[in-house]
Design a protein around this motif. Structure first.
Motif, PDB file in Angstrom:
ATOM      1  N   UNK A 122      -6.295 -91.602  -7.787  1.00 48.67           N
ATOM      2  CA  UNK A 122      -7.117 -90.312  -7.509  1.00 48.67           C
ATOM      3  C   UNK A 122      -8.279 -90.682  -7.315  1.00 48.67           C
ATOM      4  N   UNK A 148      -0.802 -87.309  -6.008  1.00 44.44           N
ATOM      5  CA  UNK A 148      -1.531 -86.884  -6.532  1.00 44.44           C
ATOM      6  C   UNK A 148      -2.770 -87.261  -4.991  1.00 44.44           C
ATOM      7  N   UNK A 159      -9.875 -90.913  -3.432  1.00 46.57           N
ATOM      8  CA  UNK A 159     -10.784 -89.482  -3.267  1.00 46.57           C
ATOM      9  C   UNK A 159     -12.219 -90.249  -3.204  1.00 46.57           C
ATOM     10  N   UNK A 161      -4.454 -77.543  -8.268  1.00 45.70           N
ATOM     11  CA  UNK A 161      -4.996 -76.505  -6.937  1.00 45.70           C
ATOM     12  C   UNK A 161      -5.207 -77.735  -6.190  1.00 45.70           C
ATOM     13  N   UNK A 188      -5.098 -78.994  -2.071  1.00 45.96           N
ATOM     14  CA  UNK A 188      -5.677 -78.298  -0.602  1.00 45.96           C
ATOM     15  C   UNK A 188      -4.243 -78.605   0.086  1.00 45.96           C
ATOM     16  N   UNK A 222      -3.183 -84.001  -2.931  1.00 45.16           N
ATOM     17  CA  UNK A 222      -4.530 -83.750  -3.447  1.00 45.16           C
ATOM     18  C   UNK A 222      -5.397 -83.334  -2.836  1.00 45.16           C
TER      19      UNK A 222
END
Lengths: 145, 293
Positions: free
Chosen positions: B153, B193, B156, B1, B3, B196
């Motif tokens: 990733x 990625x 983040x 999911x 954002x 996200x």
């Protein structure tokens, strides 16, 4: 006292807030798993700032994600927990009878059931083990009395 | 999911603004790696300005006053904070263009933010809390480059740091990932990625073809792959394209083996713009790039 007499309520048996995993939607998967490990419970309740229950994340979601997603574990760990949570879940109220709650758990095949109030605010968690222990103890007391 | 994707706004107020993200036009961020002199910086801004105007590409001028990560001690380190920012400020006014420079020392952030519309965090420093805090404290949007040693990733974590310091205008850029020693590769999946996180993404083409410190005391590179990588990255959904350009690459004060000869900028930008527009059209027809479920 008998479960069949419907006088045992969920609130008599449920784990209170603070005794089971509660996380925020933006918590990472790794943080959520650590919370689940800390309490030894296979479910985390995902709540917003008002403690309204938005989703649940279970051991089964981890298993299914590992198989279906196939991303690296390090990538999975840093996802938001909400990314892999179940948004449509069952819950019951505090004054639900234990009989009805356990019946529901059997029907939907879960070990844990979130307890919420009429505004969906999390109030507790019904965990099957203490519920069964409670029933066994009650049953034993009834036999002795 | 994923954002909800944010737009970020660079510039505005006393200078033109560039909106990056979603279905906005592909933005170009570019200039010579290092500020060499006022005259050279002006020349480069003038050349880039004409090419961007011709292609109707919104742009941000980039050049740095201090190259703290040069390989050799004798390499050109930079024109310096004060002089460099003065030149950037002049370029900003004379061309009505937002400007960006990186900073490698937390104490330089405040002054950099007083001039630059976009604050760049160098890839090597993308995890450093003190640098991220200083970048956020400027109140400017932050251009965060993915470290060559970082997975997409794990960026983040840097995003979360910036957000915790009050910054919510972030552009995340890939500039390649170490593949063994002295070599970089581009994993194009890094763009979806990193998207996200909810922030727009950018591709740094000229650093991606770098062979870091492969020539002993300076970095080499393979410029011939720039067009291939640009076309791939734009097709993968980047929102901005970053390239360092120079009118005489072999004589560039910094990164002579990787900067793009400005004579090629026109054709590369033109291709990038067309691919970007085609991608936006296809998104309208087919929706998001998600075939996972």
């Amino acid at each position: 006292m008998s479960i069949l007499k419907n006088n045992i309520l969920v609130k008599d048996v449920m784990l209170q807030v603070g005794n089971f995993p509660i996380v925020r939607p933006s918590n990472l998967i790794i943080e959520t798993i650590e919370e689940m490990n800390k309490f030894g419970i296979g479910i985390a309740c995902v709540v917003n700032e008002e403690m309204i229950l938005k989703a649940v994340f279970c051991d089964g979601d981890i298993r299914r994600t590992i198989i279906s997603n196939q991303k690296s574990i390090s990538e999975f760990f840093i996802d938001d927990v909400l990314d892999h949570s179940v948004l449509t879940f069952k819950s019951v109220k505090e004054d639900t009878t234990l009989f009805d709650a356990i019946k529901l758990m059997g029907t939907i095949k879960v070990w844990d059931l979130p307890i919420v109030d009429s505004n969906s605010v999390i109030k507790g968690l019904l965990h099957l083990h203490p519920a069964i222990l409670y029933l066994l103890e009650s049953s034993l007391k009834n036999k002795l009395s | 999911m994923s954002k909800t994707q944010k737009d970020i706004v660079i510039g505005g107020g006393d200078v033109s603004s560039v909106v990056i993200g979603n279905s906005n036009a592909l933005a170009f961020i570019g200039g010579p790696c290092a500020i060499e002199s006022y005259d050279h910086t002006f020349l480069m801004a003038e050349l880039i300005s004409k090419i961007c105007e011709k292609n109707n590409v919104p742009w941000i001028f980039k050049s740095c006053y201090d190259k703290d990560c040069r390989s050799a001690p004798e390499s050109f380190h930079g024109i310096g904070l004060e002089k460099g920012l003065e030149i950037l400020n002049r370029i900003r006014k004379e061309f009505n263009v937002p400007v960006v420079a990186d900073f490698s020392d937390a104490t330089w952030a405040k002054k950099t933010g007083e001039v630059c519309d976009l604050i760049q965090v160098p890839a090597y420093l993308c995890r450093q809390s003190s640098i991220l805090r200083a970048a956020a404290s400027t109140g400017r949007p932050v251009h965060l480059k993915k470290g060559q040693f970082m997975s997409p990733w794990n960026m983040k974590n840097s995003i979360r740091k910036l957000e915790s310091f009050g910054c919510n205008q972030i552009l995340i850029t890939d500039r390649g990932t170490f593949f063994g020693y002295n070599h970089l590769v581009n994993d194009m999946t890094c763009f979806p990625i990193m998207k996200k996180t909810g922030y727009p993404v950018c591709f740094d083409a000229t650093h991606s073809i770098q062979h870091p410190t492969s020539m002993g005391n300076i970095s080499g590179g393979q410029r011939e792959y720039i067009p291939y990588l640009v076309r791939s990255a734009v097709a993968c959904g980047i929102n901005a394209l970053f390239m360092e350009v120079h009118n005489n690459p072999s004589q560039a004060f910094s990164d002579p083996n990787t900067v793009l000869d400005i004579k090629y900028l026109d054709q590369i930008l033109n291709q990038a713009k067309e691919i970007h527009e085609l991608r936006l059209e296809q998104l309208k027809i087919y929706g998001e790039d998600n075939v996972h479920t």
